[in-house]
Design an enzyme around this catalytic site. Structure first.
Site, PDB file in Angstrom:
ATOM      1  N   LYS A   1       1.016  -0.996   0.124  1.00 54.89           N
ATOM      2  CA  LYS A   1       0.243  -0.275   0.381  1.00 54.89           C
ATOM      3  C   LYS A   1       0.713   1.439   0.027  1.00 54.89           C
ATOM      4  O   LYS A   1       1.397   1.576   0.894  1.00 54.89           O
ATOM      5  CB  LYS A   1      -1.108   0.006   1.562  1.00 54.89           C
ATOM      6  CG  LYS A   1      -1.368   1.040   1.328  1.00 54.89           C
ATOM      7  CD  LYS A   1      -2.952   1.071   2.210  1.00 54.89           C
ATOM      8  CE  LYS A   1      -3.886   1.742   2.967  1.00 54.89           C
ATOM      9  NZ  LYS A   1      -4.594   2.067   4.246  1.00 54.89           N
TER      10      LYS A   1
ATOM     11  N   LYS B   1      -2.002  -1.137  -3.560  1.00 52.18           N
ATOM     12  CA  LYS B   1      -3.071  -0.337  -3.571  1.00 52.18           C
ATOM     13  C   LYS B   1      -1.643   1.239  -3.938  1.00 52.18           C
ATOM     14  O   LYS B   1      -1.290   1.200  -2.846  1.00 52.18           O
ATOM     15  CB  LYS B   1      -3.890  -0.593  -2.910  1.00 52.18           C
ATOM     16  CG  LYS B   1      -4.487   0.644  -2.460  1.00 52.18           C
ATOM     17  CD  LYS B   1      -5.160   0.772  -0.915  1.00 52.18           C
ATOM     18  CE  LYS B   1      -5.751   1.476  -1.089  1.00 52.18           C
ATOM     19  NZ  LYS B   1      -7.394   2.285   0.447  1.00 52.18           N
TER      20      LYS B   1
END
Length: 329
Positions: free
Chosen positions: A201, A254
């Protein structure tokens, strides 16, 4: 004498032939649809920076999910927008918290619909960070306390599993979060509940619209101390490997669009199911351009999804999920 090669032109001339030899495909079963639930009644409030995406109160949620299931979408990602926020995110692990209430209702209405619970604290803290904040008087700066944050995340994950969540999806990026949550779930008797880890992330500018949607903008500082530097690819491998060792069942990258190289790298290295999160900023850019008539929304969305699949993603979390499901029909 030489002859022109016409094989590829012949394939391109027929949709049926193209479909027969297509290397990468997209199915409705690849899609996960994010939904924002909130308190109140008769709330269906469009998020200003995300046209077509809404906050739903629980009394209007069933109709939305009826549409989702009729389209063939099998999984949703559940985000809660609570009434109460405090420094220790108590409403995140409250048995009657908004995510827990929504999960119980969803499992009553649509037992076969997979509920993936986002497990983080930022929406539930009054400071907007993903963990417990301590202000160091000597250094005159705020710090995120890793281990106390893990304790709250474990309580939240167990509470979500108790409410009926099928998959726990921790997005906080604290060190050791997968191991702590796996251990907590197992000790509570939820050893069959898998973990979909936000393994890679990045500290990304693509999250802006989500912070409006989740009411989770940090009140001070940023999240760069616990989210990844966008310039680091080898670190992504280390983060993913750590999650595999700690017991993750899914790995996630992500954002997705600017990080397809990371998706491919993880696909080449690990055999766990791999998830691409097509995040809010990516959604909003395409929506804005399509509303201006600058791009064809359907074509560009479908091409983008194929790009994620070609890069190696097995599953895609996307706010376009309902649109895509309709187009695939």
């Amino acid at each position: 004498m030489s002859f022109p090669i016409v094989r590829n032109r012949r394939l391109r001339s027929s949709n049926a032939l193209r479909n027969l030899v297509r290397e990468t495909s997209l199915s409705v079963h690849d899609l996960i649809y994010p939904i924002f639930v909130t308190h109140g009644s008769q709330v269906k409030e469009e998020i200003g920076s995300m046209p077509g995406v809404y906050h739903f109160s629980l009394d209007l949620l069933e109709q939305e999910l009826k549409e989702v299931t009729e389209l063939g979408i099998q999984a949703i990602m559940l985000f809660g927008v609570p009434e109460h926020k405090d420094a220790h995110a108590t409403s995140a692990h409250d048995a009657n918290g908004i995510v827990q209430q929504a999960t119980r209702l969803i499992k009553q209405w649509f037992p076969e619909l997979l509920v993936i619970a986002d497990t983080c604290l930022c929406q539930f803290t009054d400071h907007g960070h993903c963990g417990v904040v301590h202000f160091d008087e000597k250094k005159q700066r705020a710090e995120i306390l890793n281990d106390p944050s893990l304790e709250l995340l474990v309580k939240t994950a167990v509470s979500q599993a108790e409410a009926g969540a099928d998959i726990i999806a921790p997005s906080n990026m604290m060190d050791g979060f997968v191991y702590a949550i796996r251990q907590g779930l197992d000790e509570a008797g939820y050893n069959q509940v898998p973990i979909m880890s936000y393994s890679v992330k990045f500290a990304s500018s693509y999250y802006g619209p989500f912070r409006e949607a989740a009411h989770s903008t940090p009140k001070f500082g940023d999240r760069k101390t616990y989210q990844m530097d966008p310039g680091n690819a080898r670190e992504a491998l280390r983060e993913a490997e750590s999650d595999v060792v700690e017991g993750a069942d899914f790995l996630m990258v992500k954002p997705a669009m600017a990080y397809m190289d990371i998706i491919r790298t993880l696909r080449d290295q690990f055999d766990l199911p791999l998830v691409a999160y097509n995040v809010s900023g990516e959604y909003s850019m395409i929506k804005a351009a399509s509303l201006q008539g600058w791009v064809d929304e359907k074509s560009i969305v479908m091409e983008t999804m194929i790009g994620f699949k070609r890069a190696g993603a097995d599953l895609i979390i996307t706010y376009f999920a309902k649109d895509i499901a309709g187009w695939l029909k």
